[in-house]
Design an enzyme around this catalytic site. Structure first.
Site, PDB file in Angstrom:
ATOM      1  CG  HIS A  37      34.814  36.195  38.541  1.00  0.00           C
ATOM      2  ND1 HIS A  37      34.717  35.024  37.834  1.00  0.00           N
ATOM      3  CD2 HIS A  37      35.961  36.112  39.257  1.00  0.00           C
ATOM      4  CE1 HIS A  37      35.756  34.247  38.116  1.00  0.00           C
ATOM      5  NE2 HIS A  37      36.527  34.885  38.983  1.00  0.00           N
TER       6      HIS A  37
ATOM      7  CD  GLN B 296      44.763  35.758  41.584  1.00  0.00           C
ATOM      8  OE1 GLN B 296      45.245  36.232  42.611  1.00  0.00           O
ATOM      9  NE2 GLN B 296      45.114  36.172  40.387  1.00  0.00           N
TER      10      GLN B 296
ATOM     11  CG  HIS C 108      40.302  36.418  36.786  1.00  0.00           C
ATOM     12  ND1 HIS C 108      41.498  35.978  37.332  1.00  0.00           N
ATOM     13  CD2 HIS C 108      39.354  35.577  37.251  1.00  0.00           C
ATOM     14  CE1 HIS C 108      41.270  34.923  38.080  1.00  0.00           C
ATOM     15  NE2 HIS C 108      39.976  34.657  38.058  1.00  0.00           N
TER      16      HIS C 108
ATOM     17  CG  ASP D  54      34.284  31.761  33.889  1.00  0.00           C
ATOM     18  OD1 ASP D  54      34.537  30.572  33.581  1.00  0.00           O
ATOM     19  OD2 ASP D  54      34.660  32.282  34.942  1.00  0.00           O
TER      20      ASP D  54
END
Ligand SMILES: [Zn+2]
Length: 139
Positions: free
Chosen positions: A98, A90, A96, A26
Protein backbone atom coordinates in the site's frame (compact mmCIF):
# COMPACT_ATOMS: atom_id res chain seq x y z
CA UNK A 1 -8.72 -11.02 -7.52
CA UNK A 2 -5.39 -9.25 -8.22
CA UNK A 3 -4.40 -11.97 -10.72
CA UNK A 4 -7.56 -11.10 -12.69
CA UNK A 5 -6.50 -7.45 -12.75
CA UNK A 6 -3.03 -8.46 -14.02
CA UNK A 7 -4.71 -10.62 -16.71
CA UNK A 8 -6.96 -7.74 -17.72
CA UNK A 9 -10.04 -9.73 -16.71
CA UNK A 10 -11.03 -7.26 -13.97
CA UNK A 11 -11.02 -3.49 -14.18
CA UNK A 12 -8.47 -1.29 -12.42
CA UNK A 13 -7.36 2.33 -12.57
CA UNK A 14 -3.74 1.67 -13.48
CA UNK A 15 -1.05 4.20 -12.64
CA UNK A 16 2.02 2.16 -13.60
CA UNK A 17 2.89 -1.09 -15.32
CA UNK A 18 6.11 -2.85 -16.37
CA UNK A 19 7.05 -6.49 -16.94
CA UNK A 20 7.30 -7.27 -13.20
CA UNK A 21 4.85 -5.03 -11.37
CA UNK A 22 1.50 -3.29 -11.66
CA UNK A 23 0.29 -0.30 -9.65
CA UNK A 24 -3.35 0.72 -9.47
CA UNK A 25 -5.75 2.62 -7.23
CA UNK A 26 -7.29 0.85 -4.23
CA UNK A 27 -11.10 0.76 -4.64
CA UNK A 28 -11.47 1.33 -0.88
CA UNK A 29 -8.85 4.02 -0.30
CA UNK A 30 -7.70 5.21 3.11
CA UNK A 31 -7.32 8.56 1.33
CA UNK A 32 -7.81 9.49 -2.34
CA UNK A 33 -4.77 8.40 -4.37
CA UNK A 34 -4.16 5.24 -2.29
CA UNK A 35 -2.12 3.00 -4.63
CA UNK A 36 -1.44 -0.74 -4.49
CA UNK A 37 1.81 -2.01 -6.02
CA UNK A 38 1.68 -5.73 -6.80
CA UNK A 39 3.84 -8.34 -8.53
CA UNK A 40 2.44 -9.54 -11.87
CA UNK A 41 3.41 -13.10 -10.98
CA UNK A 42 1.11 -14.63 -8.36
CA UNK A 43 2.66 -14.82 -4.89
CA UNK A 44 0.50 -15.00 -1.79
CA UNK A 45 3.37 -14.23 0.59
CA UNK A 46 6.63 -12.28 0.43
CA UNK A 47 8.56 -15.51 0.97
CA UNK A 48 7.25 -16.79 -2.40
CA UNK A 49 8.46 -13.74 -4.28
CA UNK A 50 11.77 -13.43 -6.18
CA UNK A 51 14.03 -10.85 -4.55
CA UNK A 52 14.29 -8.77 -7.73
CA UNK A 53 10.51 -8.55 -7.99
CA UNK A 54 10.31 -7.47 -4.33
CA UNK A 55 12.97 -4.83 -5.02
CA UNK A 56 11.02 -3.58 -8.04
CA UNK A 57 7.85 -3.28 -5.93
CA UNK A 58 9.74 -1.07 -3.50
CA UNK A 59 11.40 0.99 -6.27
CA UNK A 60 8.01 1.74 -7.78
CA UNK A 61 6.54 2.57 -4.36
CA UNK A 62 9.34 5.13 -3.92
CA UNK A 63 8.57 6.67 -7.33
CA UNK A 64 4.86 6.59 -6.52
CA UNK A 65 5.46 8.50 -3.27
CA UNK A 66 7.20 11.27 -5.21
CA UNK A 67 4.52 11.30 -7.89
CA UNK A 68 1.72 11.53 -5.31
CA UNK A 69 3.35 14.58 -3.73
CA UNK A 70 3.57 16.26 -7.16
CA UNK A 71 0.06 15.25 -8.25
CA UNK A 72 -3.29 16.87 -7.51
CA UNK A 73 -3.82 14.36 -4.66
CA UNK A 74 -3.66 15.76 -1.11
CA UNK A 75 -0.36 14.36 0.11
CA UNK A 76 1.74 15.79 2.95
CA UNK A 77 3.40 12.44 3.65
CA UNK A 78 3.17 8.78 2.64
CA UNK A 79 2.64 5.59 4.63
CA UNK A 80 3.95 2.38 3.05
CA UNK A 81 2.23 -0.71 4.41
CA UNK A 82 2.65 -4.36 3.49
CA UNK A 83 0.68 -6.94 5.44
CA UNK A 84 2.41 -10.33 5.01
CA UNK A 85 0.13 -13.05 6.33
CA UNK A 86 -3.32 -13.24 7.86
CA UNK A 87 -1.99 -12.46 11.35
CA UNK A 88 -0.60 -9.24 9.89
CA UNK A 89 -4.05 -8.32 8.47
CA UNK A 90 -3.35 -9.42 4.90
CA UNK A 91 -6.84 -9.66 3.40
CA UNK A 92 -6.05 -10.45 -0.25
CA UNK A 93 -3.75 -13.48 -0.77
CA UNK A 94 -1.56 -11.76 -3.39
CA UNK A 95 1.39 -9.64 -2.22
CA UNK A 96 0.54 -5.93 -2.31
CA UNK A 97 2.30 -2.86 -0.99
CA UNK A 98 0.00 0.00 0.00
CA UNK A 99 1.22 3.48 -0.88
CA UNK A 100 -1.07 5.74 1.13
CA UNK A 101 -0.98 9.51 0.71
CA UNK A 102 -1.33 11.12 4.13
CA UNK A 103 -2.14 14.47 5.60
CA UNK A 104 -2.37 15.73 9.16
CA UNK A 105 -5.49 14.61 11.05
CA UNK A 106 -6.69 12.34 8.19
CA UNK A 107 -7.96 9.89 10.84
CA UNK A 108 -5.89 6.88 9.78
CA UNK A 109 -3.75 5.20 12.40
CA UNK A 110 -2.14 2.03 13.64
CA UNK A 111 -3.16 0.64 16.99
CA UNK A 112 -0.48 -0.62 19.36
CA UNK A 113 -0.98 -3.86 21.26
CA UNK A 114 -0.91 -4.21 25.06
CA UNK A 115 2.80 -5.19 25.02
CA UNK A 116 3.82 -1.93 23.38
CA UNK A 117 5.68 0.59 25.48
CA UNK A 118 7.76 -1.80 27.59
CA UNK A 119 11.44 -1.16 26.88
CA UNK A 120 13.55 -4.31 26.66
CA UNK A 121 16.99 -4.40 28.21
CA UNK A 122 20.11 -4.84 26.06
CA UNK A 123 20.49 -8.51 26.99
CA UNK A 124 16.98 -9.33 25.73
CA UNK A 125 17.48 -7.22 22.58
CA UNK A 126 20.83 -8.89 21.81
CA UNK A 127 19.31 -12.37 22.25
CA UNK A 128 16.55 -11.57 19.73
CA UNK A 129 19.06 -9.93 17.34
CA UNK A 130 21.25 -13.06 17.53
CA UNK A 131 18.33 -15.32 16.71
CA UNK A 132 17.38 -13.20 13.67
CA UNK A 133 21.03 -13.03 12.49
CA UNK A 134 21.27 -16.84 12.63
CA UNK A 135 18.02 -17.19 10.67
CA UNK A 136 19.27 -14.74 8.01
CA UNK A 137 22.19 -17.06 7.21
CA UNK A 138 19.57 -19.43 5.78
CA UNK A 139 18.59 -16.85 3.11
ZN1 LIG B 1 -2.86 -13.59 -7.40
Amino acid sequence: MFCQIVAGAAPASVVYSDEKVLAFLDVQPVNPGHVLVIPKVHAARLSELEKETGAQIFRIAMRMSKALARSSVRCEGVTLLLADGEAAFQEVPHVHLHVVPRFKRDGFGLKFGPKYGKRLDRKELDAVAGSIREAMVLG
